[in-house]
Write an enzyme that holds these catalytic residues in place. Structure first.
Site, PDB file in Angstrom:
ATOM      1  N   HIS A 229       0.804  -1.230   0.000  1.00  0.00           N
ATOM      2  CA  HIS A 229       0.000   0.000   0.000  1.00  0.00           C
ATOM      3  C   HIS A 229       0.836   1.280   0.000  1.00  0.00           C
ATOM      4  O   HIS A 229       0.422   2.291  -0.531  1.00  0.00           O
ATOM      5  CB  HIS A 229      -0.962   0.004   1.195  1.00  0.00           C
ATOM      6  CG  HIS A 229      -0.274   0.187   2.506  1.00  0.00           C
ATOM      7  ND1 HIS A 229       0.449  -0.817   3.118  1.00  0.00           N
ATOM      8  CD2 HIS A 229      -0.174   1.260   3.324  1.00  0.00           C
ATOM      9  CE1 HIS A 229       0.944  -0.361   4.252  1.00  0.00           C
ATOM     10  NE2 HIS A 229       0.587   0.885   4.401  1.00  0.00           N
ATOM     11  N   ASP A 230       2.015   1.238   0.590  1.00  0.00           N
ATOM     12  CA  ASP A 230       2.840   2.450   0.683  1.00  0.00           C
ATOM     13  C   ASP A 230       4.022   2.455  -0.268  1.00  0.00           C
ATOM     14  O   ASP A 230       4.972   3.214  -0.059  1.00  0.00           O
ATOM     15  CB  ASP A 230       3.360   2.614   2.115  1.00  0.00           C
ATOM     16  CG  ASP A 230       2.447   3.497   2.940  1.00  0.00           C
ATOM     17  OD1 ASP A 230       1.609   4.213   2.352  1.00  0.00           O
ATOM     18  OD2 ASP A 230       2.578   3.477   4.176  1.00  0.00           O
ATOM     19  N   LYS A 233       5.891   5.502  -1.496  1.00  0.00           N
ATOM     20  CA  LYS A 233       6.822   6.307  -0.686  1.00  0.00           C
ATOM     21  C   LYS A 233       8.228   6.335  -1.284  1.00  0.00           C
ATOM     22  O   LYS A 233       9.035   7.179  -0.890  1.00  0.00           O
ATOM     23  CB  LYS A 233       6.872   5.769   0.757  1.00  0.00           C
ATOM     24  CG  LYS A 233       5.678   6.216   1.598  1.00  0.00           C
ATOM     25  CD  LYS A 233       5.823   5.739   3.037  1.00  0.00           C
ATOM     26  CE  LYS A 233       4.683   6.277   3.919  1.00  0.00           C
ATOM     27  NZ  LYS A 233       4.758   5.716   5.279  1.00  0.00           N
ATOM     28  N   HIS A 284      -5.942   3.966   0.157  1.00  0.00           N
ATOM     29  CA  HIS A 284      -5.896   3.616   1.582  1.00  0.00           C
ATOM     30  C   HIS A 284      -5.947   4.813   2.517  1.00  0.00           C
ATOM     31  O   HIS A 284      -6.089   4.657   3.722  1.00  0.00           O
ATOM     32  CB  HIS A 284      -4.693   2.718   1.908  1.00  0.00           C
ATOM     33  CG  HIS A 284      -3.356   3.396   1.833  1.00  0.00           C
ATOM     34  ND1 HIS A 284      -2.692   3.629   0.653  1.00  0.00           N
ATOM     35  CD2 HIS A 284      -2.551   3.890   2.800  1.00  0.00           C
ATOM     36  CE1 HIS A 284      -1.534   4.227   0.902  1.00  0.00           C
ATOM     37  NE2 HIS A 284      -1.427   4.404   2.203  1.00  0.00           N
ATOM     38  N   HIS A 285      -5.816   6.032   1.978  1.00  0.00           N
ATOM     39  CA  HIS A 285      -5.989   7.213   2.830  1.00  0.00           C
ATOM     40  C   HIS A 285      -7.292   7.957   2.567  1.00  0.00           C
ATOM     41  O   HIS A 285      -7.496   9.060   3.062  1.00  0.00           O
ATOM     42  CB  HIS A 285      -4.799   8.168   2.682  1.00  0.00           C
ATOM     43  CG  HIS A 285      -3.554   7.654   3.343  1.00  0.00           C
ATOM     44  ND1 HIS A 285      -3.434   7.511   4.700  1.00  0.00           N
ATOM     45  CD2 HIS A 285      -2.382   7.228   2.815  1.00  0.00           C
ATOM     46  CE1 HIS A 285      -2.238   7.015   4.988  1.00  0.00           C
ATOM     47  NE2 HIS A 285      -1.571   6.839   3.858  1.00  0.00           N
ATOM     48  N   ASP A 313      -3.727  -0.274   8.695  1.00  0.00           N
ATOM     49  CA  ASP A 313      -2.594   0.633   8.563  1.00  0.00           C
ATOM     50  C   ASP A 313      -2.547   1.636   9.719  1.00  0.00           C
ATOM     51  O   ASP A 313      -1.510   1.806  10.362  1.00  0.00           O
ATOM     52  CB  ASP A 313      -2.710   1.368   7.213  1.00  0.00           C
ATOM     53  CG  ASP A 313      -1.564   2.330   6.981  1.00  0.00           C
ATOM     54  OD1 ASP A 313      -0.442   2.078   7.486  1.00  0.00           O
ATOM     55  OD2 ASP A 313      -1.777   3.342   6.284  1.00  0.00           O
TER      56      ASP A 313
HETATM   57  P1  C2E Z   1       2.385   6.511   8.804  1.00  0.00           P
HETATM   58  O1  C2E Z   1       3.313   7.085   9.805  1.00  0.00           O
HETATM   59  O2  C2E Z   1       2.574   5.071   8.520  1.00  0.00           O
HETATM   60  O3  C2E Z   1       0.896   6.734   9.268  1.00  0.00           O
HETATM   61  C1  C2E Z   1      -0.203   6.183   8.613  1.00  0.00           C
HETATM   62  C2  C2E Z   1      -1.478   6.772   9.070  1.00  0.00           C
HETATM   63  O4  C2E Z   1      -1.682   6.464  10.448  1.00  0.00           O
HETATM   64  C3  C2E Z   1      -1.537   8.295   9.005  1.00  0.00           C
HETATM   65  O5  C2E Z   1      -1.902   8.734   7.724  1.00  0.00           O
HETATM   66  C4  C2E Z   1      -2.604   8.604  10.045  1.00  0.00           C
HETATM   67  O6  C2E Z   1      -3.883   8.369   9.503  1.00  0.00           O
HETATM   68  C5  C2E Z   1      -2.354   7.547  11.102  1.00  0.00           C
HETATM   69  N1  C2E Z   1      -1.471   8.100  12.151  1.00  0.00           N
HETATM   70  C6  C2E Z   1      -0.152   7.889  12.311  1.00  0.00           C
HETATM   71  N2  C2E Z   1       0.301   8.544  13.406  1.00  0.00           N
HETATM   72  C7  C2E Z   1      -0.750   9.193  13.932  1.00  0.00           C
HETATM   73  C8  C2E Z   1      -0.936  10.037  15.100  1.00  0.00           C
HETATM   74  O7  C2E Z   1      -0.002  10.314  15.849  1.00  0.00           O
HETATM   75  N3  C2E Z   1      -2.194  10.501  15.334  1.00  0.00           N
HETATM   76  C9  C2E Z   1      -3.238  10.189  14.518  1.00  0.00           C
HETATM   77  N4  C2E Z   1      -4.443  10.678  14.791  1.00  0.00           N
HETATM   78  N5  C2E Z   1      -3.106   9.414  13.409  1.00  0.00           N
HETATM   79  C10 C2E Z   1      -1.875   8.913  13.130  1.00  0.00           C
HETATM   80  P2  C2E Z   1      -1.527  10.213   7.280  1.00  0.00           P
HETATM   81  O8  C2E Z   1      -1.761  11.163   8.368  1.00  0.00           O
HETATM   82  O9  C2E Z   1      -2.231  10.466   5.990  1.00  0.00           O
HETATM   83  O10 C2E Z   1       0.012  10.165   7.028  1.00  0.00           O
HETATM   84  C11 C2E Z   1       0.574   9.436   5.958  1.00  0.00           C
HETATM   85  C12 C2E Z   1       2.057   9.321   6.120  1.00  0.00           C
HETATM   86  O11 C2E Z   1       2.628  10.622   6.074  1.00  0.00           O
HETATM   87  C13 C2E Z   1       2.508   8.716   7.436  1.00  0.00           C
HETATM   88  O12 C2E Z   1       2.534   7.330   7.415  1.00  0.00           O
HETATM   89  C14 C2E Z   1       3.896   9.298   7.525  1.00  0.00           C
HETATM   90  O13 C2E Z   1       4.800   8.583   6.707  1.00  0.00           O
HETATM   91  C15 C2E Z   1       3.735  10.676   6.950  1.00  0.00           C
HETATM   92  N6  C2E Z   1       3.466  11.699   7.985  1.00  0.00           N
HETATM   93  C16 C2E Z   1       2.262  12.117   8.430  1.00  0.00           C
HETATM   94  N7  C2E Z   1       2.420  13.082   9.357  1.00  0.00           N
HETATM   95  C17 C2E Z   1       3.742  13.256   9.533  1.00  0.00           C
HETATM   96  C18 C2E Z   1       4.543  14.139  10.362  1.00  0.00           C
HETATM   97  O14 C2E Z   1       4.045  14.964  11.142  1.00  0.00           O
HETATM   98  N8  C2E Z   1       5.898  14.012  10.248  1.00  0.00           N
HETATM   99  C19 C2E Z   1       6.468  13.132   9.393  1.00  0.00           C
HETATM  100  N9  C2E Z   1       7.809  13.062   9.335  1.00  0.00           N
HETATM  101  N10 C2E Z   1       5.762  12.300   8.588  1.00  0.00           N
HETATM  102  C20 C2E Z   1       4.401  12.374   8.655  1.00  0.00           C
HETATM  103  C1  SIN Z   2       0.970   5.710   5.011  1.00  0.00           C
HETATM  104  O1  SIN Z   2       0.003   5.109   4.618  1.00  0.00           O
HETATM  105  O2  SIN Z   2       1.394   6.698   4.466  1.00  0.00           O
HETATM  106  C2  SIN Z   2       1.727   5.177   6.146  1.00  0.00           C
HETATM  107  C3  SIN Z   2       1.304   3.822   6.558  1.00  0.00           C
HETATM  108  C4  SIN Z   2       2.395   2.836   6.520  1.00  0.00           C
HETATM  109  O3  SIN Z   2       3.591   3.174   6.610  1.00  0.00           O
HETATM  110  O4  SIN Z   2       2.059   1.679   6.371  1.00  0.00           O
HETATM  111 FE    FE Z   3       0.086   5.440   3.257  1.00  0.00          FE
END
Ligand code: C2E
Ligand code: SIN
Ligand code: FE
Ligand code: SIN
Length: 387
Positions: A229-230, A233, A284-285, A313
């Site tokens: 799914h990712d 990236k 997936h988002h 996820d």
């Molecule tokens: P990821 O870290 O694998 O997170 C996937 C999804 O999990 C996020 O999609 C969000 O829906 C949820 N999620 C993760 N951490 C949190 C959290 O602390 N609180 C809440 N409420 N939800 C959380 P999202 O937001 O669309 O982000 C997609 C990807 O973008 C993330 O994958 C990450 O790779 C990046 N990302 C998002 N926010 C940040 C950030 O503030 N800093 C950095 N460095 N990367 C970010």
């Molecule tokens: C994302 O969907 O962007 C993060 C979720 C993941 O790393 O599997």
């Molecule tokens: Fe994703």
């Protein structure tokens, strides 16, 4: 039926058999199909197909026990089947229990009472023995010479189908491993625990799909498609992906493109598995209430596979540490998933998640990560290979 009618009937069944066997590429289903056809064509009660495993020198077969299928293995050269495999000769036995060579293990296991057995070797085009066909308990009478000829013919028709399915199986196994390696490469930049994360996504998604009552085939599709799914990236710059703190709105806009990149990478692929992976990567988002990205799809517009992976996820992302956040307690993460029911997530999917939550926690607890590519993937592929 007159003899002429019977022969014609058999001929028709045989022609049909060739067509059926050449289409099925999943080994387990193929074996079931063959057994069913043999029962019809030979008018007998049971049919077992034994396949020779040259690595272990065993003959294996699938046995139906009630609703379950069990794989049984016997040493090469044991029983009637073994005798046929070793000698290459057909055996037509009227009363199995009078024959010293008969192996009683299977009857003991299944509670079945074998009387007559017709056993023929299964040879491939090269003339090598790849297994044994056994037809059991001809209705009313013993197997005759015609039956022998027919089972030999069936066996040679089946051999090519079976070899084909075996080849196909090993092919998709290695293809899947390639896919997994690709997924790991794409993700290892932003998570040290990529292998665990991908395994979690895969197992959680499959569990949720089961909880939803999805057919087994679709459960397996999601098991193998979800880890990709990712993959998009790979197209996101380190400065954004690895940023230790919160993303600026501009950076987040860039980050969102991983969905579109992923879809582009996967969508031209021919395999149906990768087509599913493409939908998951793209959507997936998306959120159930229509506030997600990239297309602001709503409700059922979002493919079901993606609605499932989305819950898996987010749950795992919350429970794992990220460069931008510490990990959450599983209870808090579970609570969050529930709160988002009807907002981020499909309520039916959240309900399924609740239902299988116990198993999800068990999976979550296994995170030793020493294993390379998703453990169990090759094992599982035996049953599900027709991508
Ligand atoms: P990821 O870290 O694998 O997170 C996937 C999804 O999990 C996020 O999609 C969000 O829906 C949820 N999620 C993760 N951490 C949190 C959290 O602390 N609180 C809440 N409420 N939800 C959380 P999202 O937001 O669309 O982000 C997609 C990807 O973008 C993330 O994958 C990450 O790779 C990046 N990302 C998002 N926010 C940040 C950030 O503030 N800093 C950095 N460095 N990367 C970010
Ligand atoms: C994302 O969907 O962007 C993060 C979720 C993941 O790393 O599997
Ligand atoms: Fe994703
Ligand atoms: C045998 O091959 O000896 C018996 C196997 C069976 O019962 O199917």
């Amino acid at each position: 039926m007159t003899r002429a009618e019977e022969l014609e009937n058999r001929l028709r069944l045989l022609v049909n058999f060739g067509g059926v066997v050449s289409k099925e590429t999943n080994l387990t289903r193929l074996l079931e199909l063959i057994a069913e056809q043999v029962r019809t064509i030979l008018n007998c009660d049971r049919c077992s197909v034994f396949i020779l495993d040259r690595q272990t020198n065993e003959l294996w077969s699938k046995v139906a026990l009630g609703m379950q299928h069990t794989e049984i293995r016997v040493p090469f050269s044991k029983g009637i089947a073994g005798h046929v495999a070793a000698s290459g000769q057909t055996m037509n036995i009227k009363d199995a229990y009078q024959d010293q060579r008969f192996n009683h293990d299977l009857d003991r296991l299944t509670g079945y009472r074998t009387r007559s057995i017709l056993a023929v070797p299964m040879k491939n085009v090269g003339g090598h023995i790849i297994g044994v066909f056994e037809a059991m308990n001809k209705n009313g009478v013993n197997f005759d010479v015609d039956d022998e000829g027919i089972l030999q013919l069936i066996s040679s028709l089946a051999a090519s189908g079976i070899e084909n399915a075996q080849l196909y199986e090993s092919l998709s196994k290695s293809q899947l491993e390639t896919i997994y390696r690709l997924a790991v490469t794409a993700e290892y930049r932003d998570q040290q625990d990529t292998a665990i994360h991908l395994r979690h996504i895969s197992e959680y998604s499959a569990l949720i799909a089961q909880g939803l009552g999805m057919p087994e085939r679709e459960v397996e599709n999601i098991r193998y498609a979800s880890p990709l799914h990712d993959i998009g990236k790979v197209g996101i710059a380190d400065a954004i992906l690895l940023k230790p703190g919160k993303l600026t709105p501009e950076e987040f806009e860039e980050m969102k493109k991983h969905t579109v990149y992923g879809a582009k990478i996967l969508c031209n692929a021919e395999s149906s598995l990768l087509q599913i992976a493409c939908k998951v990567a793209a959507s997936h988002h998306e959120k159930f209430d229509g506030t997600g990205y990239p297309a602001r799809l709503k409700g059922e517009q979002i493919p079901l596979y993606a609605r499932v992976v989305s819950v898996a996820d987010v749950f795992d992302a919350l429970c794992m540490p990220r460069v931008y956040k510490p990990k959450w307690d599983t209870e808090k993460a579970h609570e969050y998933i529930r709160e988002e029911s009807g907002k981020s997530f499909d309520p039916a999917v959240v309900e399924a998640f609740d239902k299988v939550y116990g198993d999800i926690l068990k999976m979550h607890a296994i995170g030793d990560g020493k294993t390379t590519i998703i453990p169990g993937i090759t094992k599982e592929m035996n049953r599900h290979n027709s991508y």
